[in-house]
Design an enzyme around this catalytic site. Structure first.
Site, PDB file in Angstrom:
ATOM      1  N   ASN A   9     -25.325  49.324   4.617  1.00 35.56           N
ATOM      2  CA  ASN A   9     -24.030  49.925   4.963  1.00 35.56           C
ATOM      3  C   ASN A   9     -23.337  50.294   3.655  1.00 35.56           C
ATOM      4  O   ASN A   9     -22.867  49.414   2.938  1.00 35.56           O
ATOM      5  CB  ASN A   9     -23.206  48.907   5.762  1.00 35.56           C
ATOM      6  CG  ASN A   9     -21.769  49.353   5.970  1.00 35.56           C
ATOM      7  OD1 ASN A   9     -21.431  50.519   5.758  1.00 35.56           O
ATOM      8  ND2 ASN A   9     -20.918  48.425   6.376  1.00 35.56           N
ATOM      9  N   TRP A  10     -23.301  51.580   3.369  1.00 39.25           N
ATOM     10  CA  TRP A  10     -22.735  52.025   2.088  1.00 39.25           C
ATOM     11  C   TRP A  10     -21.203  52.017   2.080  1.00 39.25           C
ATOM     12  O   TRP A  10     -20.593  52.219   1.040  1.00 39.25           O
ATOM     13  CB  TRP A  10     -23.244  53.436   1.765  1.00 39.25           C
ATOM     14  CG  TRP A  10     -24.590  53.433   1.108  1.00 39.25           C
ATOM     15  CD1 TRP A  10     -25.506  52.416   1.112  1.00 39.25           C
ATOM     16  CD2 TRP A  10     -25.166  54.495   0.336  1.00 39.25           C
ATOM     17  NE1 TRP A  10     -26.615  52.786   0.398  1.00 39.25           N
ATOM     18  CE2 TRP A  10     -26.439  54.044  -0.086  1.00 39.25           C
ATOM     19  CE3 TRP A  10     -24.745  55.776  -0.026  1.00 39.25           C
ATOM     20  CZ2 TRP A  10     -27.277  54.837  -0.873  1.00 39.25           C
ATOM     21  CZ3 TRP A  10     -25.580  56.566  -0.793  1.00 39.25           C
ATOM     22  CH2 TRP A  10     -26.836  56.097  -1.215  1.00 39.25           C
ATOM     23  N   LYS A  11     -20.597  51.864   3.237  1.00 47.57           N
ATOM     24  CA  LYS A  11     -19.127  51.912   3.322  1.00 47.57           C
ATOM     25  C   LYS A  11     -18.626  53.213   2.662  1.00 47.57           C
ATOM     26  O   LYS A  11     -19.315  54.226   2.745  1.00 47.57           O
ATOM     27  CB  LYS A  11     -18.523  50.651   2.706  1.00 47.57           C
ATOM     28  CG  LYS A  11     -19.166  49.392   3.288  1.00 47.57           C
ATOM     29  CD  LYS A  11     -18.489  48.115   2.904  1.00 47.57           C
ATOM     30  CE  LYS A  11     -19.234  46.946   3.549  1.00 47.57           C
ATOM     31  NZ  LYS A  11     -18.615  45.648   3.292  1.00 47.57           N
ATOM     32  N   HIS A  97     -17.223  46.901  12.879  1.00 46.92           N
ATOM     33  CA  HIS A  97     -17.307  46.198  11.592  1.00 46.92           C
ATOM     34  C   HIS A  97     -15.973  45.494  11.325  1.00 46.92           C
ATOM     35  O   HIS A  97     -14.913  46.023  11.657  1.00 46.92           O
ATOM     36  CB  HIS A  97     -17.625  47.189  10.475  1.00 46.92           C
ATOM     37  CG  HIS A  97     -17.946  46.507   9.180  1.00 46.92           C
ATOM     38  ND1 HIS A  97     -16.964  46.020   8.357  1.00 46.92           N
ATOM     39  CD2 HIS A  97     -19.117  46.181   8.605  1.00 46.92           C
ATOM     40  CE1 HIS A  97     -17.532  45.435   7.309  1.00 46.92           C
ATOM     41  NE2 HIS A  97     -18.844  45.530   7.432  1.00 46.92           N
ATOM     42  N   GLU A 167     -21.696  38.847  11.455  1.00 42.08           N
ATOM     43  CA  GLU A 167     -21.142  38.953  10.112  1.00 42.08           C
ATOM     44  C   GLU A 167     -19.893  38.073   9.999  1.00 42.08           C
ATOM     45  O   GLU A 167     -18.788  38.523  10.356  1.00 42.08           O
ATOM     46  CB  GLU A 167     -20.759  40.403   9.812  1.00 42.08           C
ATOM     47  CG  GLU A 167     -21.935  41.353   9.793  1.00 42.08           C
ATOM     48  CD  GLU A 167     -21.671  42.510   8.848  1.00 42.08           C
ATOM     49  OE1 GLU A 167     -22.400  42.637   7.865  1.00 42.08           O
ATOM     50  OE2 GLU A 167     -20.728  43.269   9.083  1.00 42.08           O
ATOM     51  N   GLY A 173     -18.735  40.443   1.218  1.00 41.47           N
ATOM     52  CA  GLY A 173     -18.288  40.830  -0.112  1.00 41.47           C
ATOM     53  C   GLY A 173     -17.778  39.685  -0.967  1.00 41.47           C
ATOM     54  O   GLY A 173     -17.146  39.906  -1.999  1.00 41.47           O
ATOM     55  N   GLY A 233     -24.267  45.192   2.610  1.00 41.56           N
ATOM     56  CA  GLY A 233     -23.242  46.076   2.073  1.00 41.56           C
ATOM     57  C   GLY A 233     -23.526  46.395   0.617  1.00 41.56           C
ATOM     58  O   GLY A 233     -24.364  47.236   0.282  1.00 41.56           O
ATOM     59  N   GLY A 234     -22.845  45.682  -0.290  1.00 40.62           N
ATOM     60  CA  GLY A 234     -22.903  45.979  -1.723  1.00 40.62           C
ATOM     61  C   GLY A 234     -24.308  46.162  -2.283  1.00 40.62           C
ATOM     62  O   GLY A 234     -24.553  47.096  -3.057  1.00 40.62           O
TER      63      GLY A 234
END
Ligand code: PGA
Length: 255
Positions: A9-11, A97, A167, A173, A233-234
């Site tokens: 998930n690149w956001k 999300h 999640e 994060g 994510g990151g």
């Protein structure tokens, strides 16, 4: 048996230059020995979906989106429908999300409509659930997860058109993750609730874990019973890290 999936998930990260990342990842996946034992999906920002989905030579990488509107079209300035995402080449969409639940006030009911919209458009809905730190500290994790599934899963959800992402909000994060036993328990709670809600087909539905998944913990997380993949994510932003997570996937299918 459930085939594991690693979802990135690149956001709100990534520009057209990021096609280079996709190409490099595709090359690494094509030449990987042994080949990846899991499905691989990237969810870039909406502006990149068409370019990524049409990107030559990215091999087995599926392309998903990060959110959609519940309606197919209409006077909703700035919104994007599930049908439009499908039109751009996405095969899935993340809904609910925690960043949208928290920052945009999305309720279970809104998430359920978005997931139903995804199904209507032929997309896989990746429905996110997870407890906050306060809820966890109060011992309410199980209750929160059950209520979120009850509220967020649309009728018509099947193992073929839905993935659930566990999640924990406090793990996203932050570099913190729950203990393996806590993750196993949460996935078990979700599975039991899903079976109650939609029947035995839920045994085949994938439940993935998300929150501070990195190359150095991915192998251990993916080995936990009931974890059918990860939502990253990151660490999905750089192809080497994402590739390392994909490579950490156990060869045997989950369950
Ligand atoms: P993170 O994000 O891997 O950066 O913790 C996970 C997510 O928000 O899906």
């Amino acid at each position: 048996m459930r085939r594991r999936i690693v979802i990135g998930n690149w956001k709100m990260h990534g520009f057209r230059e990021s096609l280079g990342e996709l190409d490099a990842l595709g090359r690494a996946l094509r030449t990987a020995k042994p080949p990846p034992a899991c499905e691989i999906m990237l969810c870039p920002p909406a502006t990149l979906i068409a370019a990524f989905a049409g990107g030559a030579g990215h091999g087995p990488i599926l392309i998903g989106a990060q959110d959609c509107h519940a309606e197919p079209n209409g006077a909703f300035t700035g919104e994007i429908s599930a049908e439009m995402l499908a039109d751009a080449g996405a095969c899935a969409v993340i809904v609910g999300h925690s960043e949208r639940r928290t920052l945009r006030g999305e309720t279970d009911e809104m998430v359920r409509s978005k997931a139903a919209a995804a199904h209507r458009a032929g997309l896989t809905a990746i429905i996110c659930v997870g407890e906050s730190e306060v809820e966890r500290d109060a011992g309410n994790t199980g209750h929160v997860l059950k209520m979120q599934i009850r509220g967020s899963l649309p009728s018509g959800a099947t193992a073929a058109n839905t993935i659930v992402a566990y999640e924990p909000v406090w793990a996203i994060g932050t570099g913190r993750t729950p203990e393996p036993a806590e993750i196993a328990e949460a996935h078990d709670t979700l599975r039991v609730r899903l079976v109650q809600q939609i029947g035995t087909d839920a045994e085949a539905m994938r439940i993935v874990y998300g929150g501070s998944v990195k190359p150095d913990n991915a192998g251990a997380l993916l080995a936990i019973g009931g974890v059918d993949g990860v939502l990253v994510g990151g660490a999905s932003l750089h192809w080497q890290e994402f590739f390392a997570i994909v490579s950490a996937c156990p060869l045997a299918p989950a369950a």
